[in-house]
Design a protein around this motif. Structure first.
Motif, mmCIF file in Angstrom:
data_model
loop_
_atom_site.group_PDB
_atom_site.id
_atom_site.type_symbol
_atom_site.label_atom_id
_atom_site.label_comp_id
_atom_site.label_asym_id
_atom_site.label_seq_id
_atom_site.Cartn_x
_atom_site.Cartn_y
_atom_site.Cartn_z
ATOM 1 N N CYS A 203 -2.098 6.475 0.285
ATOM 2 C CA CYS A 203 -1.791 5.327 1.123
ATOM 3 C C CYS A 203 -2.622 4.190 1.232
ATOM 4 O O CYS A 203 -3.846 4.490 1.217
ATOM 5 C CB CYS A 203 -1.461 5.462 2.599
ATOM 6 N N VAL A 204 -2.422 2.959 0.463
ATOM 7 C CA VAL A 204 -3.531 1.945 0.174
ATOM 8 C C VAL A 204 -3.599 0.876 1.468
ATOM 9 O O VAL A 204 -4.800 0.365 1.769
ATOM 10 C CB VAL A 204 -3.009 1.039 -0.826
ATOM 11 N N PHE A 205 -2.603 1.172 2.607
ATOM 12 C CA PHE A 205 -2.865 0.269 3.585
ATOM 13 C C PHE A 205 -2.977 1.384 4.906
ATOM 14 O O PHE A 205 -2.196 2.504 4.791
ATOM 15 C CB PHE A 205 -1.507 -0.603 4.008
ATOM 16 N N LYS A 206 -3.583 1.095 6.039
ATOM 17 C CA LYS A 206 -3.422 1.824 7.067
ATOM 18 C C LYS A 206 -2.097 1.758 7.969
ATOM 19 O O LYS A 206 -1.484 0.562 7.851
ATOM 20 C CB LYS A 206 -4.695 1.525 8.219
ATOM 21 N N ASN A 207 -1.836 2.690 8.803
ATOM 22 C CA ASN A 207 -0.633 2.406 9.781
ATOM 23 C C ASN A 207 -1.069 1.449 10.682
ATOM 24 O O ASN A 207 -2.328 1.178 11.022
ATOM 25 C CB ASN A 207 -0.149 3.790 10.296
ATOM 26 N N THR A 208 -0.005 0.785 11.316
ATOM 27 C CA THR A 208 -0.401 -0.081 12.504
ATOM 28 C C THR A 208 0.269 0.284 13.718
ATOM 29 O O THR A 208 0.842 1.307 13.911
ATOM 30 C CB THR A 208 0.459 -1.374 12.161
ATOM 31 N N GLU A 209 0.125 -0.563 14.786
ATOM 32 C CA GLU A 209 0.890 -0.261 16.047
ATOM 33 C C GLU A 209 2.244 -0.192 15.767
ATOM 34 O O GLU A 209 3.005 0.612 16.866
ATOM 35 C CB GLU A 209 0.350 -1.397 17.075
ATOM 36 N N ILE A 240 0.485 2.886 -4.268
ATOM 37 C CA ILE A 240 0.447 1.847 -5.541
ATOM 38 C C ILE A 240 0.094 3.138 -6.836
ATOM 39 O O ILE A 240 -0.724 3.879 -6.569
ATOM 40 C CB ILE A 240 -0.697 1.170 -5.669
ATOM 41 N N VAL A 241 0.759 2.910 -7.860
ATOM 42 C CA VAL A 241 0.802 3.956 -8.834
ATOM 43 C C VAL A 241 0.221 3.273 -9.988
ATOM 44 O O VAL A 241 0.739 2.100 -10.480
ATOM 45 C CB VAL A 241 2.061 4.633 -9.049
ATOM 46 N N ASN A 242 -1.022 3.859 -10.808
ATOM 47 C CA ASN A 242 -1.219 3.124 -11.803
ATOM 48 C C ASN A 242 -0.486 3.771 -13.020
ATOM 49 O O ASN A 242 -0.566 5.021 -13.613
ATOM 50 C CB ASN A 242 -2.743 3.518 -12.178
ATOM 51 N N GLU A 243 0.575 3.014 -13.755
ATOM 52 C CA GLU A 243 1.500 3.638 -14.718
ATOM 53 C C GLU A 243 0.865 3.527 -16.264
ATOM 54 O O GLU A 243 1.259 4.115 -17.093
ATOM 55 C CB GLU A 243 2.670 2.701 -14.716
ATOM 56 N N GLY A 244 -0.258 3.053 -16.291
ATOM 57 C CA GLY A 244 -1.093 3.194 -17.443
ATOM 58 C C GLY A 244 -1.810 1.711 -17.606
ATOM 59 O O GLY A 244 -0.970 0.763 -17.758
ATOM 60 N N GLY A 245 -2.951 1.519 -17.841
ATOM 61 C CA GLY A 245 -3.548 0.406 -18.233
ATOM 62 C C GLY A 245 -3.742 -0.499 -16.946
ATOM 63 O O GLY A 245 -3.996 -1.593 -17.325
ATOM 64 N N ALA A 246 -3.660 -0.084 -15.816
ATOM 65 C CA ALA A 246 -4.018 -1.121 -14.582
ATOM 66 C C ALA A 246 -5.249 -1.208 -14.302
ATOM 67 O O ALA A 246 -5.833 -0.518 -14.674
ATOM 68 C CB ALA A 246 -3.139 -0.448 -13.472
ATOM 69 N N THR A 247 -5.675 -2.551 -14.114
ATOM 70 C CA THR A 247 -6.815 -2.748 -13.786
ATOM 71 C C THR A 247 -6.971 -2.989 -12.262
ATOM 72 O O THR A 247 -6.097 -2.745 -11.326
ATOM 73 C CB THR A 247 -7.270 -4.382 -14.328
ATOM 74 N N ASP A 250 -5.349 -6.061 -10.855
ATOM 75 C CA ASP A 250 -3.878 -5.607 -10.622
ATOM 76 C C ASP A 250 -3.732 -5.040 -9.431
ATOM 77 O O ASP A 250 -2.845 -5.434 -8.736
ATOM 78 C CB ASP A 250 -3.286 -4.866 -11.908
ATOM 79 N N VAL A 251 -4.407 -3.976 -9.131
ATOM 80 C CA VAL A 251 -4.386 -3.169 -7.897
ATOM 81 C C VAL A 251 -4.365 -4.175 -6.797
ATOM 82 O O VAL A 251 -3.672 -4.257 -5.904
ATOM 83 C CB VAL A 251 -4.850 -1.918 -7.649
ATOM 84 N N ALA A 252 -5.666 -4.800 -6.608
ATOM 85 C CA ALA A 252 -6.155 -5.656 -5.589
ATOM 86 C C ALA A 252 -4.972 -6.858 -5.357
ATOM 87 O O ALA A 252 -4.368 -7.143 -4.258
ATOM 88 C CB ALA A 252 -7.370 -6.184 -5.781
ATOM 89 N N GLY A 253 -4.525 -7.617 -6.631
ATOM 90 C CA GLY A 253 -3.635 -8.515 -6.475
ATOM 91 C C GLY A 253 -2.237 -8.056 -5.877
ATOM 92 O O GLY A 253 -1.588 -8.925 -5.282
ATOM 93 N N LEU A 254 -1.857 -6.737 -6.249
ATOM 94 C CA LEU A 254 -0.697 -6.339 -5.899
ATOM 95 C C LEU A 254 -0.753 -6.098 -4.123
ATOM 96 O O LEU A 254 0.232 -6.260 -3.393
ATOM 97 C CB LEU A 254 -0.140 -5.039 -6.662
ATOM 98 N N MET A 255 -1.901 -5.758 -4.054
ATOM 99 C CA MET A 255 -1.947 -5.362 -2.346
ATOM 100 C C MET A 255 -1.789 -6.657 -1.674
ATOM 101 O O MET A 255 -1.189 -6.522 -0.588
ATOM 102 C CB MET A 255 -3.498 -4.734 -1.933
ATOM 103 N N ARG A 256 -2.412 -7.723 -2.105
ATOM 104 C CA ARG A 256 -2.277 -9.011 -1.684
ATOM 105 C C ARG A 256 -0.716 -9.335 -1.486
ATOM 106 O O ARG A 256 -0.306 -9.830 -0.330
ATOM 107 C CB ARG A 256 -3.101 -9.885 -2.340
ATOM 108 N N GLU A 257 -0.122 -9.367 -2.549
ATOM 109 C CA GLU A 257 1.218 -9.811 -2.751
ATOM 110 C C GLU A 257 1.984 -8.768 -1.552
ATOM 111 O O GLU A 257 3.138 -9.065 -0.720
ATOM 112 C CB GLU A 257 1.855 -9.559 -4.123
ATOM 113 N N MET A 258 1.739 -7.479 -1.343
ATOM 114 C CA MET A 258 2.313 -6.577 -0.533
ATOM 115 C C MET A 258 2.134 -6.870 1.137
ATOM 116 O O MET A 258 3.139 -7.160 2.031
ATOM 117 C CB MET A 258 2.110 -5.075 -0.830
#
Ligand SMILES: Cc1cc2nc3c(=O)[nH]c(=O)nc-3n(C[C@H](O)[C@H](O)[C@H](O)COP(=O)(O)OP(=O)(O)OC[C@H]3O[C@@H](n4cnc5c(N)ncnc54)[C@H](O)[C@@H]3O)c2cc1C
Length: 288
Positions: A203-209, A240-247, A250-258
């Motif tokens: 899990c990339v994010f913690k659970n919340t209240e 978040i899954v690295n399907e191949g070649g993720a930087t 990429d992951v940090a940017g996707l986390m911000r969008e999520m």
């Protein structure tokens, strides 16, 4: 560092040391101080996102070279590099209950203590007695669990400047059948609900209240979102899954969008569970 992380992402470290004993850790820390090198500690790398530029200074890799496990009565002693699940399985074979929660957690004992890793069956702090640790100034000490500030997926270990070298857990005698059945239930839940085989950091994010962040992300429509080779799992929206070649970017940017999506749809602000390590443009994350 990509081969030392479960995301398979991350640039090179300047220097890597693999200690085999507490005195190796003390020597490495003192050497880094003498050379004015920054120090980074890594276990199995299953809860970290290492920067694309890698890690400056010395990385201490606490892996299977520092992984003794010993059981004396109801007390389990293990070194930081031992896989947490292996410690749990050896305890189960000895008929000792308290670590069943570790089924399916792929990290090391040291990383598990740092993160206070856990599942619906419990967490590290429930049975931890104390740790042997080396301070960032190069001294060894025994620290009781009460001083480590273990809370939901967090601790004060970084703040206290500690490197965990080994730990003791106090477990309860129980029937092996009951322990194995509890672990089996957890295993089958994980197999059908998580992409456990994929390159991820859990899990990339913690659970919340508001409860499960996976559910919040799912209801907000995050599944399938993508940046480069990084994709939000369709099985579990908090992976978040690295399907191949993720930087790492990429992951940090996707986390911000999520996080922006969930904030917009539900008003809930998410906090990363994954730890950002290495040479990032600061700050990587505003609310971590
Ligand atoms: C498929 C998958 C499923 C997962 N499921 C779960 C789950 O159910 N529950 C859960 O809690 N987590 C889960 N995780 C996340 C992860 O496995 C845990 O957080 C684990 O405890 C991290 O251990 P590690 O050795 O990999 O730590 P690392 O990722 O190597 O490090 C994590 C942090 O701990 C610090 N650290 C590591 N070792 C030490 C040490 N010896 N002394 C001081 N600091 C140290 C590092 O500096 C870093 O900040 C999952 C991950 C994956 C990939």
């Amino acid at each position: 560092m990509a081969r030392h992380t479960s995301f398979r992402i991350g640039g090179p470290a300047d220097l890597l040391a693999v200690p085999r004993s507490e005195s190796d850790v003390v020597s490495a820390v003192r050497w880094a101080i003498e050379k004015s090198l920054p120090l980074t500690v890594l276990g199995n790398g299953t809860n970290v996102l290492v920067a694309d530029r890698g890690i400056r200074g010395l990385v201490l890799l606490m892996d299977r070279n520092l992984a003794e496990i010993r059981i004396e009565g109801h007390v389990v002693y293990a070194e930081a590099g031992a896989p947490l699940l292996k410690v749990a399985m050896q305890s189960a074979r000895a008929g000792l209950s308290g670590l069943e929660f570790a089924e399916g957690i792929p990290g090391s004992l040291g990383g598990g203590i740092f993160m206070n890793a856990g599942t619906s069956l419990g967490e590290v702090k429930d049975s931890l007695i104390d740790v042997r640790a080396v301070t960032w100034s190069g001294d060894a000490a025994t620290v009781p669990v009460g001083d480590l500030g273990l809370a939901y997926r967090s601790s004060r270990i970084a703040e206290l400047g500690l490197i965990v070298v080994s730990a003791r857990f106090g477990l309860r005698p129980s029937s092996k059948e009951e322990i194995n059945a509890a672990m089996e239930r957890l295993r089958s839940h994980r197999v059908s609900n998580q992409p456990h085989w994929a390159r991820s950091a859990g899990c990339v994010f913690k659970n919340t209240e508001r409860g499960s962040t996976g559910r919040l992300l799912d209801e907000s429509g995050a599944k399938g979102m993508r940046r480069g080779g990084a994709v939000v799992s369709v099985l579990h929206a908090n992976f978040i899954v690295n399907e191949g070649g993720a930087t790492a970017e990429d992951v940090a940017g996707l986390m911000r969008e999520m996080a922006e999506l969930v904030l917009r749809k539900t008003g809930v602000a998410l906090t990363p569970e994954v730890r950002f390590i290495g040479d990032w443009d600061a700050p990587v994350w505003d609310n971590r």
